[in-house]
Design an enzyme around this catalytic site. Structure first.
Site, PDB file in Angstrom:
ATOM      1  N   ASP A  55       1.058  -1.341  -0.174  1.00  0.00           N
ATOM      2  CA  ASP A  55       0.363   0.309  -0.001  1.00  0.00           C
ATOM      3  C   ASP A  55       0.939   1.162  -0.175  1.00  0.00           C
ATOM      4  O   ASP A  55       0.375   2.403  -0.917  1.00  0.00           O
ATOM      5  CB  ASP A  55      -0.714  -0.188   1.075  1.00  0.00           C
ATOM      6  CG  ASP A  55      -1.947  -0.700   1.101  1.00  0.00           C
ATOM      7  OD1 ASP A  55      -2.113  -1.037  -0.310  1.00  0.00           O
ATOM      8  OD2 ASP A  55      -2.485  -1.208   2.069  1.00  0.00           O
ATOM      9  N   ASN A 131      -4.294   9.013   1.555  1.00  0.00           N
ATOM     10  CA  ASN A 131      -4.480   7.992   2.375  1.00  0.00           C
ATOM     11  C   ASN A 131      -4.788   9.273   4.843  1.00  0.00           C
ATOM     12  O   ASN A 131      -6.458   9.446   5.372  1.00  0.00           O
ATOM     13  CB  ASN A 131      -3.062   7.664   3.565  1.00  0.00           C
ATOM     14  CG  ASN A 131      -3.400   6.393   3.198  1.00  0.00           C
ATOM     15  OD1 ASN A 131      -4.406   5.388   2.861  1.00  0.00           O
ATOM     16  ND2 ASN A 131      -2.102   6.092   3.826  1.00  0.00           N
ATOM     17  N   GLU A 132      -4.258  10.476   4.924  1.00  0.00           N
ATOM     18  CA  GLU A 132      -4.352  11.158   5.623  1.00  0.00           C
ATOM     19  C   GLU A 132      -3.655  12.314   5.449  1.00  0.00           C
ATOM     20  O   GLU A 132      -2.340  12.462   4.478  1.00  0.00           O
ATOM     21  CB  GLU A 132      -4.636  10.728   6.453  1.00  0.00           C
ATOM     22  CG  GLU A 132      -3.087  10.093   7.093  1.00  0.00           C
ATOM     23  CD  GLU A 132      -2.364   9.020   6.197  1.00  0.00           C
ATOM     24  OE1 GLU A 132      -1.334   9.947   6.068  1.00  0.00           O
ATOM     25  OE2 GLU A 132      -2.762   8.414   7.249  1.00  0.00           O
ATOM     26  N   THR A 170      -7.973   3.270   7.431  1.00  0.00           N
ATOM     27  CA  THR A 170      -7.246   1.928   7.379  1.00  0.00           C
ATOM     28  C   THR A 170      -5.941   2.556   8.571  1.00  0.00           C
ATOM     29  O   THR A 170      -5.486   1.004   8.773  1.00  0.00           O
ATOM     30  CB  THR A 170      -8.096   0.708   6.753  1.00  0.00           C
ATOM     31  OG1 THR A 170      -7.157   1.144   6.192  1.00  0.00           O
ATOM     32  CG2 THR A 170      -9.421   0.144   6.919  1.00  0.00           C
ATOM     33  N   ALA A 171      -5.670   3.315   7.437  1.00  0.00           N
ATOM     34  CA  ALA A 171      -4.378   3.354   8.558  1.00  0.00           C
ATOM     35  C   ALA A 171      -4.531   3.886   9.756  1.00  0.00           C
ATOM     36  O   ALA A 171      -4.636   3.596  10.070  1.00  0.00           O
ATOM     37  CB  ALA A 171      -3.544   4.701   6.802  1.00  0.00           C
ATOM     38  N   TYR A 172      -3.102   5.308   9.091  1.00  0.00           N
ATOM     39  CA  TYR A 172      -2.768   5.887  10.212  1.00  0.00           C
ATOM     40  C   TYR A 172      -4.263   5.936  11.679  1.00  0.00           C
ATOM     41  O   TYR A 172      -4.029   6.042  12.920  1.00  0.00           O
ATOM     42  CB  TYR A 172      -2.411   7.118   9.884  1.00  0.00           C
ATOM     43  CG  TYR A 172      -1.705   8.232  11.327  1.00  0.00           C
ATOM     44  CD1 TYR A 172      -0.743   7.235  12.445  1.00  0.00           C
ATOM     45  CD2 TYR A 172      -1.632   9.227  11.614  1.00  0.00           C
ATOM     46  CE1 TYR A 172      -0.485   7.825  13.722  1.00  0.00           C
ATOM     47  CE2 TYR A 172      -1.330  10.085  12.331  1.00  0.00           C
ATOM     48  CZ  TYR A 172      -0.147   9.491  13.756  1.00  0.00           C
ATOM     49  OH  TYR A 172       0.231  10.379  14.544  1.00  0.00           O
ATOM     50  N   ASN A 173      -5.298   6.707  10.946  1.00  0.00           N
ATOM     51  CA  ASN A 173      -6.351   7.373  11.554  1.00  0.00           C
ATOM     52  C   ASN A 173      -6.840   5.868  12.475  1.00  0.00           C
ATOM     53  O   ASN A 173      -7.556   6.478  12.922  1.00  0.00           O
ATOM     54  CB  ASN A 173      -7.548   7.210  10.638  1.00  0.00           C
ATOM     55  CG  ASN A 173      -8.726   7.483  11.187  1.00  0.00           C
ATOM     56  OD1 ASN A 173      -9.334   8.409  11.572  1.00  0.00           O
ATOM     57  ND2 ASN A 173      -9.613   6.493  10.455  1.00  0.00           N
ATOM     58  N   LYS A 174      -6.539   4.957  11.985  1.00  0.00           N
ATOM     59  CA  LYS A 174      -7.661   3.775  12.811  1.00  0.00           C
ATOM     60  C   LYS A 174      -6.703   3.721  14.472  1.00  0.00           C
ATOM     61  O   LYS A 174      -6.515   3.155  14.674  1.00  0.00           O
ATOM     62  CB  LYS A 174      -6.983   2.664  12.076  1.00  0.00           C
ATOM     63  CG  LYS A 174      -8.568   1.404  12.336  1.00  0.00           C
ATOM     64  CD  LYS A 174      -8.036  -0.168  11.621  1.00  0.00           C
ATOM     65  CE  LYS A 174      -8.636  -1.210  12.673  1.00  0.00           C
ATOM     66  NZ  LYS A 174      -7.838  -1.437  13.562  1.00  0.00           N
TER      67      LYS A 174
HETATM   68  P1  NAP Z   1       5.424   2.455   5.870  1.00  0.00           P
HETATM   69  O1  NAP Z   1       5.545   3.040   8.135  1.00  0.00           O
HETATM   70  O2  NAP Z   1       6.112   1.479   5.596  1.00  0.00           O
HETATM   71  O3  NAP Z   1       3.960   1.650   6.333  1.00  0.00           O
HETATM   72  C1  NAP Z   1       3.024   1.691   7.451  1.00  0.00           C
HETATM   73  C2  NAP Z   1       1.771   0.944   7.209  1.00  0.00           C
HETATM   74  O4  NAP Z   1       0.743   1.248   6.602  1.00  0.00           O
HETATM   75  C3  NAP Z   1       2.178  -0.152   6.159  1.00  0.00           C
HETATM   76  O5  NAP Z   1       2.437  -1.316   6.631  1.00  0.00           O
HETATM   77  C4  NAP Z   1       1.387  -0.380   4.901  1.00  0.00           C
HETATM   78  O6  NAP Z   1       1.492  -1.237   4.456  1.00  0.00           O
HETATM   79  C5  NAP Z   1       0.237   0.760   5.485  1.00  0.00           C
HETATM   80  N1  NAP Z   1      -0.331   0.867   5.035  1.00  0.00           N
HETATM   81  C6  NAP Z   1      -0.278   1.898   4.378  1.00  0.00           C
HETATM   82  N2  NAP Z   1      -1.399   2.656   3.816  1.00  0.00           N
HETATM   83  C7  NAP Z   1      -3.018   1.927   4.633  1.00  0.00           C
HETATM   84  C8  NAP Z   1      -4.314   2.022   4.506  1.00  0.00           C
HETATM   85  N3  NAP Z   1      -4.719   2.737   3.785  1.00  0.00           N
HETATM   86  N4  NAP Z   1      -4.715   0.895   4.982  1.00  0.00           N
HETATM   87  C9  NAP Z   1      -4.515   0.287   5.643  1.00  0.00           C
HETATM   88  N5  NAP Z   1      -2.649   0.411   5.621  1.00  0.00           N
HETATM   89  C10 NAP Z   1      -2.449   0.986   4.991  1.00  0.00           C
HETATM   90  O7  NAP Z   1       4.799   3.394   5.677  1.00  0.00           O
HETATM   91  P2  NAP Z   1       4.348   3.847   3.678  1.00  0.00           P
HETATM   92  O8  NAP Z   1       4.341   2.888   3.829  1.00  0.00           O
HETATM   93  O9  NAP Z   1       4.919   4.680   3.736  1.00  0.00           O
HETATM   94  O10 NAP Z   1       2.884   4.777   4.144  1.00  0.00           O
HETATM   95  C11 NAP Z   1       2.826   5.391   4.682  1.00  0.00           C
HETATM   96  C12 NAP Z   1       1.497   5.456   5.637  1.00  0.00           C
HETATM   97  O11 NAP Z   1       1.995   5.071   6.754  1.00  0.00           O
HETATM   98  C13 NAP Z   1       0.955   6.862   5.882  1.00  0.00           C
HETATM   99  O12 NAP Z   1      -0.136   7.360   4.756  1.00  0.00           O
HETATM  100  C14 NAP Z   1       0.037   6.938   7.394  1.00  0.00           C
HETATM  101  O13 NAP Z   1      -1.199   6.512   7.534  1.00  0.00           O
HETATM  102  C15 NAP Z   1       0.566   5.425   7.936  1.00  0.00           C
HETATM  103  N6  NAP Z   1       1.310   5.178   9.260  1.00  0.00           N
HETATM  104  C16 NAP Z   1       0.945   4.618  10.573  1.00  0.00           C
HETATM  105  C17 NAP Z   1       1.573   4.610  11.634  1.00  0.00           C
HETATM  106  C18 NAP Z   1       0.856   4.148  13.050  1.00  0.00           C
HETATM  107  O14 NAP Z   1      -0.292   3.383  12.080  1.00  0.00           O
HETATM  108  N7  NAP Z   1       1.186   4.355  13.839  1.00  0.00           N
HETATM  109  C19 NAP Z   1       2.729   6.112  12.179  1.00  0.00           C
HETATM  110  C20 NAP Z   1       3.125   5.862  10.665  1.00  0.00           C
HETATM  111  C21 NAP Z   1       2.393   6.145   9.411  1.00  0.00           C
HETATM  112  P3  NAP Z   1       3.093  -1.822   3.622  1.00  0.00           P
HETATM  113  O15 NAP Z   1       3.232  -2.565   4.007  1.00  0.00           O
HETATM  114  O16 NAP Z   1       1.437  -2.700   2.166  1.00  0.00           O
HETATM  115  O17 NAP Z   1       3.275  -0.891   2.317  1.00  0.00           O
END
Ligand code: NAP
Ligand code: MN
Length: 277
Positions: A55, A131-132, A170-174
């Site tokens: 993703d 995403n956000e 489903t990403a950071y928001n969740k």
């Molecule tokens: P990353 O740190 O490598 O990945 C963060 C995780 O989020 C990966 O497992 C990625 O899946 C997953 N992801 C991305 N978009 C998603 C979605 N729409 N629904 C569910 N899971 C999703 O960073 P990245 O791959 O560059 O992705 C950036 C995104 O990561 C940001 O937009 C943010 O939403 C998310 N993020 C989450 C957190 C948190 O949850 N605390 C913190 C920072 C960022 P894949 O393994 O398939 O790439």
């Protein structure tokens, strides 16, 4: 019909992340389409963009082609688990190629977020998020007024605020307690990051779903450094006067294929799995 240009072929871009398995899939697709008279392989001006990776890879690929949203349809192939923006796994490449050859231009489209950042010195920066987008203050508590469509809702105190698209829910928001929103709902979601709530400071606390056409405005009340994040990128601003969020008039389109996997199936696959009775 498949969108075609003057050459009469669909222009296809294949973009893979650095993983060995992704590169392998990319060259398999490349070989299969290279001599197919209906396709022209090019990273410039494509009609179809194939993202190979996760993703996160699709997020990067989206930003590479976001200027061409009216024309481009995306399709994701995941080298790993299923994912939210990916319709095929690496062992389903043959099925993907079969569906691609049957493609008649069908698509499925999801809402995107538009944000504007206005700095204290009057600069205006705009961006689009898949995403956000979030506004955070790291060095001290963020104090900011939050308004929805002109109604001053609350004075927020905490780490920051995230605003997500339905597919980004489903990403950071969740992770910060937001709700999961089906991507056919034309709305976006505002979720607090570690708000202070006590007898003095008060915010709503729950996340809020905002319809298309309405705007969320966040106005920081303190001078200092702020972090603006758009999907996988972060930017630092000295002083932010306000940040606004609303649904974009453009959507992201994906190739709609017979094997398109339903959203709830993805939610189950990603977060629940098979649980023993
Ligand atoms: P990353 O740190 O490598 O990945 C963060 C995780 O989020 C990966 O497992 C990625 O899946 C997953 N992801 C991305 N978009 C998603 C979605 N729409 N629904 C569910 N899971 C999703 O960073 P990245 O791959 O560059 O992705 C950036 C995104 O990561 C940001 O937009 C943010 O939403 C998310 N993020 C989450 C957190 C948190 O949850 N605390 C913190 C920072 C960022 P894949 O393994 O398939 O790439
Ligand atoms: Mn990733």
């Amino acid at each position: 019909m498949t969108q075609m240009n003057y050459t009469g072929k669909s222009r296809v871009a294949i973009i893979a992340n650095g993983k060995y398995q992704s590169k392998r899939i990319a060259s398999k697709i490349f070989s299969a389409l290279k001599h197919d008279p209906n396709f022209y392989l090019s990273k410039d001006n494509p009609d179809i963009v194939i993202s190979i990776g996760g993703d996160g890879m699709l997020l990067s690929v989206f930003h590479m082609y976001e200027k061409a949203l009216d024309k481009v349809r995306f399709v994701g192939i995941h080298t790993g688990h299923l994912g939210f923006y990916t319709d095929y796994r690496d062992f389903e490449v043959d099925e993907f190629l079969k569906n691609l050859r049957l493609d008649r231009g069908e698509k499925i489209s999801y809402p995107l977020l538009r944000v504007t950042v206005t700095t204290a010195d009057g600069r205006i920066v705009t961006a689009r998020a898949l995403n956000e987008a979030s506004l955070r203050r790291i060095e001290k508590t963020m104090v900011a007024d939050v308004a929805i469509n002109g109604t001053q809702l609350e004075r927020f105190r905490g780490d920051g605020i995230t605003v997500s698209t339905p597919t980004g829910s489903t990403a950071y928001n969740k992770s910060i307690g937001g709700a999961v929103l089906h991507p056919t709902v034309e709305a976006f979601q505002m979720t607090e990051i570690a708000s202070l709530n006590n007898r003095v400071y008060r915010t709503l606390g729950s996340s809020i779903i905002i319809p298309k056409g309405e705007t969320v405005t966040i106005e920081p009340k303190r001078v200092g450094s702020y972090t603006v994040s758009i999907d996988n990128k972060s930017f630092s601003y000295r002083n932010v006067a306000k940040m606004e969020f609303f649904l974009d008039d453009k959507k992201i389109s994906f190739l709609s294929t017979p094997s398109h996997i339903g959203f709830w199936e993805r939610v189950k696959d990603a977060f629940i799995g098979e649980v023993d009775e």
